[in-house]
Design an enzyme around this catalytic site. Structure first.
Site, PDB file in Angstrom:
ATOM      1  N   GLN A   1     -18.691   3.917 -20.979  1.00 24.56           N
ATOM      2  CA  GLN A   1     -17.404   3.368 -21.408  1.00 24.56           C
ATOM      3  C   GLN A   1     -16.744   4.281 -22.439  1.00 24.56           C
ATOM      4  OE1 GLN A   1     -20.374   1.747 -21.400  1.00 24.56           O
ATOM      5  NE2 GLN A   1     -20.105  -0.471 -21.121  1.00 24.56           N
TER       6      GLN A   1
ATOM      7  N   ARG B   1     -13.692  -5.861  -9.507  1.00 25.16           N
ATOM      8  CA  ARG B   1     -14.860  -6.742  -9.544  1.00 25.16           C
ATOM      9  C   ARG B   1     -14.713  -7.682 -10.741  1.00 25.16           C
ATOM     10  NH1 ARG B   1     -20.142  -3.551 -11.871  1.00 25.16           N
ATOM     11  NH2 ARG B   1     -19.125  -2.298 -13.490  1.00 25.16           N
TER      12      ARG B   1
ATOM     13  N   GLN C   1     -14.936   5.999 -16.974  1.00 22.28           N
ATOM     14  CA  GLN C   1     -15.206   4.562 -17.030  1.00 22.28           C
ATOM     15  C   GLN C   1     -14.381   3.935 -18.151  1.00 22.28           C
ATOM     16  OE1 GLN C   1     -19.342   3.493 -17.110  1.00 22.28           O
ATOM     17  NE2 GLN C   1     -18.962   1.346 -17.564  1.00 22.28           N
ATOM     18  N   ASP C   2     -13.674   2.843 -17.811  1.00 24.27           N
ATOM     19  CA  ASP C   2     -12.903   2.063 -18.796  1.00 24.27           C
ATOM     20  C   ASP C   2     -11.753   2.866 -19.425  1.00 24.27           C
ATOM     21  OD1 ASP C   2     -14.753   0.153 -18.223  1.00 24.27           O
ATOM     22  OD2 ASP C   2     -15.472  -0.115 -20.255  1.00 24.27           O
TER      23      ASP C   2
ATOM     24  N   TRP D   1     -15.371  -9.158 -13.966  1.00 25.46           N
ATOM     25  CA  TRP D   1     -16.053  -8.937 -15.244  1.00 25.46           C
ATOM     26  C   TRP D   1     -16.380 -10.263 -15.920  1.00 25.46           C
ATOM     27  CZ3 TRP D   1     -13.227  -7.021 -20.234  1.00 25.46           C
ATOM     28  CH2 TRP D   1     -14.168  -6.733 -21.228  1.00 25.46           C
TER      29      TRP D   1
ATOM     30  N   ASP E   1     -14.302   0.524 -13.326  1.00 25.90           N
ATOM     31  CA  ASP E   1     -13.572  -0.500 -14.100  1.00 25.90           C
ATOM     32  C   ASP E   1     -12.465   0.126 -14.945  1.00 25.90           C
ATOM     33  OD1 ASP E   1     -15.620  -2.098 -13.090  1.00 25.90           O
ATOM     34  OD2 ASP E   1     -16.762  -2.066 -14.947  1.00 25.90           O
TER      35      ASP E   1
ATOM     36  N   THR F   1     -17.116  -0.244 -26.844  1.00 22.53           N
ATOM     37  CA  THR F   1     -15.978   0.019 -25.956  1.00 22.53           C
ATOM     38  C   THR F   1     -14.674  -0.200 -26.709  1.00 22.53           C
ATOM     39  OG1 THR F   1     -17.244  -0.670 -24.013  1.00 22.53           O
ATOM     40  CG2 THR F   1     -14.852  -0.670 -23.804  1.00 22.53           C
TER      41      THR F   1
END
Length: 519
Positions: free
Chosen positions: A313, A425, A335-336, A427, A357, A283
């Site tokens: 990610q 959320r 994502q990310d 992490w 996220d 990531t």
């Protein structure tokens, strides 16, 4: 004569034994004030020329020096582990760790010098985040069973945590003293007048111009960054990037401080890449643009990652740049998308698109007047706007979203009933996120927040909402976690404003980005 020598010898042994014992007792007294006293005692008693501190300030400095020694030893060891990597994924994670340890050493070195309490807490927080990111890279690629065991040094993490825990009780006072100050143009004070003029100027004078059609100094942004690296001193270097889609992966490293990139607007100047975890990157290394040089500023540019949701990610922008500013920029991915990795950051009037996220990391960051769009995720996925990664209760980090809008992107609107979306959320163990005076549209589930893994972090996180607006702002159906709260006090909410949370009054005015210092 022999008797005299014997007496002298015995006295010497007794004297040094007494001194050593006394030092050990004093060292124990200081070390017991830390979360990890055993690591502290070991380094105090085994390091050469270690003096016994008389004051807390001396001990704080010594704790940073101990962390530095541990990091240097670990990095020296880690450099030789490359040949032991058993494939591309392990080498990728190992290479990230070398960068992250080097950045940790850089931050600890700065912390050991003269700096404010806010600086010290920021840089120590970043150093701790770097080491956690190192470990995470191996885990997400599924190769945590060998090289990571040889290179990851938990003692270094504990030594940094010790230094972090010794913060001045008045550490936040410098940030809060000017909380009500406003420069009249809506800028935090850490933005200097010179940078403010650059950001507000319709066409700031560039040092170099990038244009794909050959009408500038360079055709690629990387060539412009190479030119910036050759400049003498660290004066602000302005790169004007003309409209176009630039397919480049850029790393603006810690030796490239005070870079400003100005585009022709977020719809017209786009930097795009497609690295992802699904494609074999970590990531951390998937970012289209990664910045660690301090004082980075971007205006009128979109950062994009086109890997798509199926590759998981995939970061559009990663910032570990202290005192960095993004003004009227776009961040597009799934994502990310936006990795607010570490340090103090400010985002103003930006557009952020993603699914899972998609605003994540462990910076001290304020997003103000931003448009946040959840996109359509893959089948079976849930959208989560944030995933904040604070690992230590003494880190001064968190995500603050102020006076912004959380909406469904056009591709999600027709299928809203098929996908749930949440504000965030946890992490990491001490995850911290707040939404202040922000419009929450119908896409947000009444529960508001989503678990990461069962009961993980539900009592240690800090999630707050303050005077939000819109159809999903009602809090009666919110989660009942011990760490969640509806903030009713303006004094509590103000802790997460630009002035207080990122000491914005001291650095934002110089950037020229308008900001609201308080609520």
């Amino acid at each position: 004569m022999a008797t005299a020598k014997l007496v002298l010898t015995l006295f010497t042994i007794f004297f040094f034994s007494f001194i050593s014992s006394s030092l050990a007792i004093v060292s124990t007294s200081w070390c017991n004030k830390t979360p990890y006293p055993e690591q502290c005692k070991y380094f105090m008693q085994n390091a050469p020329r270690r003096f016994v501190p008389a004051r807390m300030s001396e001990f704080r400095k010594m704790a940073v020096e101990m962390a530095m020694e541990g990091a240097l030893q670990a990095q020296s060891h880690n450099k030789w582990l490359g040949p032991k990597c058993r494939g591309h994924k392990e080498r990728a994670a190992w290479a990230d760790c070398l960068k992250l340890y080097q950045e940790t050493i850089h931050r600890l070195n700065r912390t050991a010098g003269d700096c404010t309490d806010s600086d010290q807490q920021t840089w120590l927080s970043a150093a701790l985040t770097n080491l956690d990111t190192c470990r995470t890279g191996f885990a997400e690629l599924g190769v945590a069973d060998y090289v990571l065991q040889l290179m990851y040094n938990s003692n270094v993490t504990k030594l940094i945590s010790n230094a972090l825990a010794l913060k001045n009780n008045n550490a936040s006072s410098s940030a809060t003293q000017d909380a009500t100050h406003n420069d009249g143009q809506g800028f935090p004070s850490w933005v200097t007048a010179g940078v403010r003029r650059l950001l507000q100027s319709a066409s700031p004078t560039p040092d170099v111009t990038v244009a794909q059609d050959g009408s500038g100094n360079f055709r690629t942004i990387q060539q412009a960054l190479d030119a910036a690296a050759k400049r003498s001193g660290s004066k602000r270097f302005v790169i004007y990037v003309k409209r176009g889609v630039y397919q480049e992966n850029l790393e603006i490293g810690s030796r490239l401080d005070n870079i400003m990139m100005v585009g022709d607007g977020l719809r017209f100047t786009v930097i795009t890449g497609s690295r992802s975890v699904g494609g074999g990157s970590t990531t951390f290394n998937s970012a289209t643009v990664a910045v660690t040089g301090d004082g980075f500023i971007a205006r009128g540019i979109t950062f994009r990652n086109t890997a798509g949701p199926q590759n998981h990610q995939a970061v559009a922008l990663r910032s570990g740049s202290d005192l960095s500013v993004f003004y009227r920029c776009g961040f597009e991915g799934y994502q990310d998308t936006l990795y607010v990795h570490s340090e103090r950051q400010f985002y103003k009037e930006c557009y952020i698109y993603g699914t899972v996220d998609f605003i994540f990391g462990n910076a001290a960051v304020v997003l103000q007047n931003c448009m946040i769009y959840a996109q359509r995720p893959m089948s079976g996925q849930k959208n989560t706007i944030t995933a904040q990664g604070r690992t230590d209760p003494n880190q001064n980090t968190g995500i603050s979203i102020h006076n912004s809008r959380v909406m469904a992107a056009p591709d999600l609107q027709p299928v809203l009933s098929s996908f749930k979306s949440y504000l965030g959320r946890p992490w990491k163990q001490y995850s911290r996120t707040v939404y202040l005076q922000t419009y929450l549209d119908t896409l947000i589930d009444p529960a508001g927040w989503l678990e990461w893994d069962g009961n993980f972090a539900l009592s240690t996180l800090y999630y707050g909402e303050y005077k939000n607006l819109g159809p999903a702002a009602w809090t009666s159906g919110r989660v009942k976690w011990p760490g969640y709260r509806v903030i009713t006090s303006s004094s509590e909410a103000s802790k997460f404003t630009v002035a207080n949370f990122i000491a914005g009054q001291s650095w934002l005015p110089s950037t020229g980005v308008p900001f609201t210092p308080g609520l």
